[in-house]
Design a protein around this motif. Structure first.
Motif, PDB file in Angstrom:
ATOM      1  N   LEU A 265       0.757  -1.225  -0.031  1.00  0.00           N
ATOM      2  CA  LEU A 265      -0.090  -0.088   0.217  1.00  0.00           C
ATOM      3  C   LEU A 265       0.968   1.267   0.050  1.00  0.00           C
ATOM      4  CD1 LEU A 265      -2.513   1.676   0.370  1.00  0.00           C
ATOM      5  CD2 LEU A 265      -2.389   1.307   2.904  1.00  0.00           C
ATOM      6  N   VAL A 266       1.924   1.303   0.789  1.00  0.00           N
ATOM      7  CA  VAL A 266       2.731   2.603   0.982  1.00  0.00           C
ATOM      8  C   VAL A 266       3.505   2.776  -0.282  1.00  0.00           C
ATOM      9  CG1 VAL A 266       4.749   3.500   2.264  1.00  0.00           C
ATOM     10  CG2 VAL A 266       2.803   2.513   3.780  1.00  0.00           C
ATOM     11  N   LEU A 267       4.086   1.652  -0.934  1.00  0.00           N
ATOM     12  CA  LEU A 267       4.944   1.496  -1.939  1.00  0.00           C
ATOM     13  C   LEU A 267       4.087   1.911  -3.241  1.00  0.00           C
ATOM     14  CD1 LEU A 267       7.265  -1.352  -1.245  1.00  0.00           C
ATOM     15  CD2 LEU A 267       7.822   1.148  -1.050  1.00  0.00           C
ATOM     16  N   ALA A 268       2.593   1.564  -3.213  1.00  0.00           N
ATOM     17  CA  ALA A 268       1.835   1.930  -4.497  1.00  0.00           C
ATOM     18  C   ALA A 268       1.721   3.299  -4.605  1.00  0.00           C
ATOM     19  CB  ALA A 268       0.795   0.965  -4.478  1.00  0.00           C
ATOM     20  N   VAL A 269       1.124   3.912  -3.524  1.00  0.00           N
ATOM     21  CA  VAL A 269       0.846   5.272  -3.275  1.00  0.00           C
ATOM     22  C   VAL A 269       1.788   6.273  -3.175  1.00  0.00           C
ATOM     23  CG1 VAL A 269      -1.571   4.860  -2.637  1.00  0.00           C
ATOM     24  CG2 VAL A 269       0.150   5.391  -0.819  1.00  0.00           C
ATOM     25  N   GLY A 270       3.089   5.640  -3.000  1.00  0.00           N
ATOM     26  CA  GLY A 270       4.564   6.485  -2.431  1.00  0.00           C
ATOM     27  C   GLY A 270       4.879   7.355  -3.738  1.00  0.00           C
ATOM     28  N   ARG A 271       4.438   7.062  -4.882  1.00  0.00           N
ATOM     29  CA  ARG A 271       4.946   7.718  -6.145  1.00  0.00           C
ATOM     30  C   ARG A 271       4.354   9.060  -6.279  1.00  0.00           C
ATOM     31  NH1 ARG A 271       4.784   5.476 -11.597  1.00  0.00           N
ATOM     32  NH2 ARG A 271       4.417   7.535 -12.450  1.00  0.00           N
ATOM     33  N   TRP A 272       3.423   9.386  -5.556  1.00  0.00           N
ATOM     34  CA  TRP A 272       2.579  10.585  -5.782  1.00  0.00           C
ATOM     35  C   TRP A 272       2.549  11.258  -4.358  1.00  0.00           C
ATOM     36  CZ3 TRP A 272       0.203   5.846  -7.342  1.00  0.00           C
ATOM     37  CH2 TRP A 272       0.063   5.968  -8.757  1.00  0.00           C
ATOM     38  N   TRP A 273       2.625  12.522  -4.538  1.00  0.00           N
ATOM     39  CA  TRP A 273       2.524  13.389  -3.191  1.00  0.00           C
ATOM     40  C   TRP A 273       1.336  13.235  -2.557  1.00  0.00           C
ATOM     41  CZ3 TRP A 273       6.171  15.621  -0.684  1.00  0.00           C
ATOM     42  CH2 TRP A 273       7.568  15.964  -1.275  1.00  0.00           C
ATOM     43  N   SER A 274       0.225  12.942  -3.398  1.00  0.00           N
ATOM     44  CA  SER A 274      -1.103  12.645  -2.496  1.00  0.00           C
ATOM     45  C   SER A 274      -1.152  11.336  -1.596  1.00  0.00           C
ATOM     46  CB  SER A 274      -2.109  12.596  -3.724  1.00  0.00           C
ATOM     47  OG  SER A 274      -1.861  11.449  -4.727  1.00  0.00           O
ATOM     48  N   GLY A 275       0.105  10.556  -1.850  1.00  0.00           N
ATOM     49  CA  GLY A 275       0.413   9.469  -1.240  1.00  0.00           C
ATOM     50  C   GLY A 275       0.376   9.780   0.273  1.00  0.00           C
ATOM     51  N   VAL A 276       0.526  10.893   0.884  1.00  0.00           N
ATOM     52  CA  VAL A 276       0.464  11.361   2.067  1.00  0.00           C
ATOM     53  C   VAL A 276      -0.664  11.176   2.496  1.00  0.00           C
ATOM     54  CG1 VAL A 276       1.236  13.194   3.537  1.00  0.00           C
ATOM     55  CG2 VAL A 276       2.661  12.981   1.711  1.00  0.00           C
ATOM     56  N   ALA A 277      -1.664  11.470   1.957  1.00  0.00           N
ATOM     57  CA  ALA A 277      -3.097  11.408   2.614  1.00  0.00           C
ATOM     58  C   ALA A 277      -3.479  10.097   2.165  1.00  0.00           C
ATOM     59  CB  ALA A 277      -4.092  12.387   1.922  1.00  0.00           C
ATOM     60  N   LEU A 278      -3.252   9.663   0.897  1.00  0.00           N
ATOM     61  CA  LEU A 278      -3.879   8.249   0.483  1.00  0.00           C
ATOM     62  C   LEU A 278      -3.414   7.038   1.497  1.00  0.00           C
ATOM     63  CD1 LEU A 278      -3.509   8.460  -3.510  1.00  0.00           C
ATOM     64  CD2 LEU A 278      -5.658   8.599  -1.909  1.00  0.00           C
ATOM     65  N   ALA A 279      -2.187   6.942   1.819  1.00  0.00           N
ATOM     66  CA  ALA A 279      -1.477   6.043   2.586  1.00  0.00           C
ATOM     67  C   ALA A 279      -2.526   5.856   3.793  1.00  0.00           C
ATOM     68  CB  ALA A 279       0.040   6.135   2.859  1.00  0.00           C
ATOM     69  N   PRO A 280      -2.563   6.787   4.637  1.00  0.00           N
ATOM     70  CA  PRO A 280      -3.485   6.733   5.952  1.00  0.00           C
ATOM     71  C   PRO A 280      -4.846   6.183   5.482  1.00  0.00           C
ATOM     72  CG  PRO A 280      -2.081   8.554   6.187  1.00  0.00           C
ATOM     73  CD  PRO A 280      -1.775   7.987   4.884  1.00  0.00           C
ATOM     74  N   LEU A 281      -5.386   6.919   4.597  1.00  0.00           N
ATOM     75  CA  LEU A 281      -6.747   6.225   4.059  1.00  0.00           C
ATOM     76  C   LEU A 281      -6.661   4.921   3.730  1.00  0.00           C
ATOM     77  CD1 LEU A 281      -7.799   9.407   2.102  1.00  0.00           C
ATOM     78  CD2 LEU A 281      -8.587   8.809   4.392  1.00  0.00           C
ATOM     79  N   GLY A 282      -5.655   4.403   3.215  1.00  0.00           N
ATOM     80  CA  GLY A 282      -5.681   2.958   2.645  1.00  0.00           C
ATOM     81  C   GLY A 282      -5.507   2.038   3.737  1.00  0.00           C
ATOM     82  N   LEU A 283      -4.628   2.579   4.747  1.00  0.00           N
ATOM     83  CA  LEU A 283      -4.632   1.810   6.038  1.00  0.00           C
ATOM     84  C   LEU A 283      -6.027   1.494   6.786  1.00  0.00           C
ATOM     85  CD1 LEU A 283      -2.518   0.253   7.737  1.00  0.00           C
ATOM     86  CD2 LEU A 283      -2.090   2.426   9.100  1.00  0.00           C
ATOM     87  N   ALA A 284      -6.707   2.523   6.663  1.00  0.00           N
ATOM     88  CA  ALA A 284      -8.205   2.619   7.276  1.00  0.00           C
ATOM     89  C   ALA A 284      -8.946   1.536   6.477  1.00  0.00           C
ATOM     90  CB  ALA A 284      -8.560   3.979   7.220  1.00  0.00           C
TER      91      ALA A 284
END
Length: 186
Positions: free
Chosen positions: A108-127
């Motif tokens: 999850l972290v590595l998948a969204v880590g390519r975009w700056w929006s990953g800062v918000a997407l990663a915690p949402l993905g964890l939820a």
């Protein structure tokens, strides 16, 4: 009556999902870069593997669980007796539940880590992974045929595993650097 279940079906399904994930990674590699393609495909594979391991009956001979013997509610007995009742490769059920969700949190972290929006997407993905665990437990409660039990301990262990994977993903992010695989049109 046709029955499907057992660890063989789970493993075969996970291998088939793995093959599909490899093909997906190859298909999107040029567009996303290798690191992101593998991460997205790995996340999708881990979600499929989690579904297979948790929703396929543990034995093919389970049969139909009579309605009067099925549980009507989730067990709130944290750390209850089910943890020691099931063991694979020397790991008890609680450890396996944690390990099952580690790849999903990491990918999850590595998948969204390519975009700056990953800062918000990663915690949402964890939820979302926590919600996925809840959905699995509620499905196990409703589908008595699976001969599975809805248990709060499983949900806690699954979220713990996703959190551990999330932390591993954060540690790997500067090493893998999924953002460097982007190609710009020249």
């Amino acid at each position: 009556m046709v029955t499907i279940g057992g660890t063989g079906v789970m493993v075969l399904g996970a291998l088939a999902a793995g093959l599909a994930a490899v093909l997906l990674a190859l298909a999107v590699r040029r567009r996303l870069g290798t690191a992101s393609a593998v991460s997205v495909s790995g996340l999708l594979w881990s979600l499929a593997a989690i579904g297979l391991v948790t929703l396929v009956p543990t034995r093919a001979d389970v049969g139909i669980v009579p309605a009067e013997t099925r549980s009507e509610s989730c067990s709130w007995d944290y750390g209850g007796p089910s943890g020691a009742a099931f063991e694979v490769l020397g790991f008890d059920q609680r450890t396996l539940n944690v390990l099952l969700f580690v790849p999903a949190g990491m990918f999850l972290v590595l998948a969204v880590g390519r975009w700056w929006s990953g800062v918000a997407l990663a915690p949402l993905g964890l939820a979302a992974l926590a919600a996925y665990s809840l959905g699995i437990e509620l499905t196990q409660l409703q589908l008595a045929r699976l001969d599975r039990a809805c248990d709060v301990t499983d949900m806690v262990d699954n979220v713990l595993g996703a959190g551990i994977g999330f932390a591993i993903g954060l540690l790997l992010l500067p090493v893998v650097r999924p953002w460097r695989g982007r190609r710009t049109a020249e």
